[in-house]
Design a protein around this motif. Structure first.
Motif, mmCIF file in Angstrom:
data_model
loop_
_atom_site.group_PDB
_atom_site.id
_atom_site.type_symbol
_atom_site.label_atom_id
_atom_site.label_comp_id
_atom_site.label_asym_id
_atom_site.label_seq_id
_atom_site.Cartn_x
_atom_site.Cartn_y
_atom_site.Cartn_z
ATOM 1 N N THR A 398 31.542 96.537 -42.871
ATOM 2 C CA THR A 398 30.529 96.212 -43.919
ATOM 3 C C THR A 398 29.275 95.432 -43.447
ATOM 4 O O THR A 398 29.278 94.605 -42.094
ATOM 5 C CB THR A 398 31.022 95.228 -44.911
ATOM 6 O OG1 THR A 398 31.592 93.973 -44.268
ATOM 7 C CG2 THR A 398 32.244 96.090 -45.544
ATOM 8 N N ALA A 408 28.934 99.902 -46.445
ATOM 9 C CA ALA A 408 30.186 99.627 -45.981
ATOM 10 C C ALA A 408 30.426 101.057 -45.526
ATOM 11 O O ALA A 408 30.139 102.249 -46.049
ATOM 12 C CB ALA A 408 31.414 99.301 -46.837
ATOM 13 N N PRO A 429 29.399 93.504 -50.322
ATOM 14 C CA PRO A 429 30.102 94.296 -49.286
ATOM 15 C C PRO A 429 31.224 94.747 -49.630
ATOM 16 O O PRO A 429 31.755 95.786 -49.336
ATOM 17 C CB PRO A 429 30.227 93.421 -48.201
ATOM 18 C CG PRO A 429 29.992 91.981 -48.720
ATOM 19 C CD PRO A 429 29.121 92.055 -50.245
ATOM 20 N N LEU A 433 32.549 98.736 -49.798
ATOM 21 C CA LEU A 433 33.820 99.169 -49.071
ATOM 22 C C LEU A 433 34.778 99.636 -49.964
ATOM 23 O O LEU A 433 35.286 100.791 -49.516
ATOM 24 C CB LEU A 433 34.532 97.725 -48.500
ATOM 25 C CG LEU A 433 35.862 98.233 -47.730
ATOM 26 C CD1 LEU A 433 35.618 98.859 -46.387
ATOM 27 C CD2 LEU A 433 36.726 96.964 -47.659
#
Ligand code: KIV
Ligand code: ZN
Length: 515
Positions: A398, A408, A429, A433
């Protein structure tokens, strides 16, 4: 029937599974049933077979695996329910049909739209039918605690006359109090002569935090079966917690003079297993199995315990299988020591999983100076969670910071070895992700809650990431452990996605008759 033994009827797999987001796969239910059998429970309620094909299959598989305990299946007072429950119980050595009908005025009037007489007739008919198939029948008067006591006596008489061996008195909505519930149990026993040959059972919910206290009052009044769940999980605020009722009876044997067949040093490992499988966290200050249950913070307490354990401890941690947060294995410990540590805590790992867990242990020992009990438990649980696939993280990255759009990238591999790479931007982040993982797996998962906490002390502590996610219209929970919180977050989400995909495969297999 009066004896000094209290029957422990565990309903983790049925009422426990009714906790929102706690659904379990058939394999997970079998694993818990095995642990319950090792723990020494007398009856395992494995499910409600008419509710779904998955429930039916779970009862059937648990019935086939369990050898020493009675296996119970739930059924309403309908012929179809009873027959389905009976079919699911076919492989059981000791089957029990558990039939129920609500008896309180509010349920009779608004839910059942039945008169008192109709309720009595239905109970008599259903219990007779169940008894014609199975010697061991339990009848539950749902919402008994809010039922008129004189009518409940009539219900008990009808159910026992019709062949029930156990009459269960549920406090379905957690409304009663210890004195009131104790009096109700006393009255039922005094006014129903058939209890000379039958067991009075109780089943208490925890809406007012009184489930254990009410169950204890009931056993003092003569109840000899308690229905409970590991960690007290269950519908709404949950059920009477098995570990609490058992340890109360054991620790205050001087008061109750009652015993159970529970092998208490297995309590902690069973609690951890259920927590790991359901994703339902055990609160830190939870009695008996919480992380702080045996931790002494105040200096005066620590001093006292060092001089004499009983100054501030009424139970020994070892009695419930808690090993304490001591430094355990280290960087130089080998396979043998690691295997012994696992065996002592009741972890059963296949050779393949053992090798993976040992590899993780070595990696963690290199990263982290001090390894505590909690670190190792987290490590093994992490291995058990991720080992089932289908998806595994190969890498996750990330990037975020002031003035930068969080992004990410992930690389995942599925069980056939196919690698998929995806990238995404997000609000932060972790959001980025999760979006990348959703794209890679093709599973849409709406994040409802996200928590991180450290497993043990120190700057190099492992983090535990717990997520609650809505996936395909249902709430699921996932957990993962890592010294890297980005990787841990990805694994926690993948834990949920893997469960959803495995459950879908399993449902398809049940529907096509492949299991
Ligand atoms: O809470 C309840 O009343 C129940 C019965 C079905 C036993 O779970
Ligand atoms: Zn219940």
């Amino acid at each position: 029937m009066n004896s000094s033994m209290v029957t422990i009827f565990d309903t983790t797999l049925r009422d426990g599974e009714q906790s929102p987001g706690a659904s379990m796969t058939v394999e997970e239910k079998v694993a818990i049933a095995r642990a319950l059998e090792d723990l020494g429970v007398n009856v395992i309620e494995a499910g409600f077979p008419i509710a779904s094909d998955g429930d039916f299959e779970a009862v059937r598989r648990v019935a086939a695996h369990v050898k020493t305990c009675t296996v119970a299946a739930l059924a309403r007072c309908h012929e179809k329910d009873i027959e389905r429950a009976l079919q699911a119980l076919a492989p059981a050595k000791n089957p029990r049909l558990h039939v129920f009908l609500a008896t309180s005025p509010i349920h009779r009037e608004h839910k059942l739209k039945m008169s008192r007489n109709e309720v009595i007739d239905r109970i008599g008919h259903a219990v007779r039918l169940a008894y014609s198939y199975c010697d061991d029948v339990e009848f539950s008067a749902e919402d008994a605690a809010r039922t008129e006591p004189d009518f409940l006596v009539q219900v008990a008489h009808t159910a026992l006359e019709a062949g029930a061996r156990t009459f269960n008195v549920p406090d379905t909505v957690g409304y009663t109090t210890p004195d009131q519930f104790g009096d109700l149990v006393c009255r039922l026993i005094a006014e129903t002569p058939a209890f000379a040959q039958a067991v009075l059972s109780v089943h208490c919910h925890n809406d007012l935090g009184l489930a254990v206290a009410n169950s204890l009052a009931a056993v003092q009044a003569g109840a000899r079966q308690v229905e409970c769940t590991i960690n007290g999980i269950g519908e709404r605020a949950g059920n009477c917690a098995l570990e609490e009722i058992v340890m109360a009876l054991k620790t205050r044997h001087d008061l109750f003079h009652l015993d159970t067949s529970i092998h208490t040093p297995k309590i902690f490992a069973t609690s951890q297993l259920v927590s790991r499988i359901t994703g339902l966290h055990v609160q830190r200050n939870k009695a008996i199995v919480g992380q702080n249950a045996f931790a002494h913070e105040a200096g005066i307490h620590q001093h006292g315990v060092l001089q004499c354990q009983e100054t501030y401890e009424i139970m020994k941690p070892e009695d419930v299988g808690v090993q304490g947060n001591q430094l355990v294995l280290g960087k130089h410990s080998g396979r043998h020591a690691f295997r012994k540590w696992l065996d002592d805590r009741g972890f059963e790992l296949t050779d393949e999983r053992f090798e993976q867990a040992f590899k993780r242990f070595k990696t963690l020992a290199d990263k982290k100076k001090n390894l505590f009990e909690a670190d190792l438990i987290a490590l093994v649980e992490g291995e058990l969670q991720t080992a089932d696939g289908p998806w595994t993280i190969v890498s996750a990255h990330t990037s975020a910071g002031t003035g930068v759009t969080p992004s990410a990238s992930v690389c995942l591999v599925d069980e056939s070895g196919v690698q998929v790479e995806e990238a995404a931007c997000g609000d932060g982040p972790i959001d980025a992700l999760f979006k990348a993982i959703e794209r890679a797996t093709g599973v849409r998962a709406l994040l409802k809650s996200y928590e991180i906490r450290s497993v043990s002390g120190g700057r190099d502590a492992q983090g535990e990431v717990a997520v609650e996610v809505e996936c395909q219209g249902r709430i699921h929970r996932g957990r993962a452990y890592s010294t890297d919180i980005v990787e841990g977050s990805g694994q926690a989400l993948l834990h949920v996605i893997n469960r959803v995909l495995r459950a879908a495969d399993q449902q398809a297999a049940v529907a096509t008759g492949q299991v």
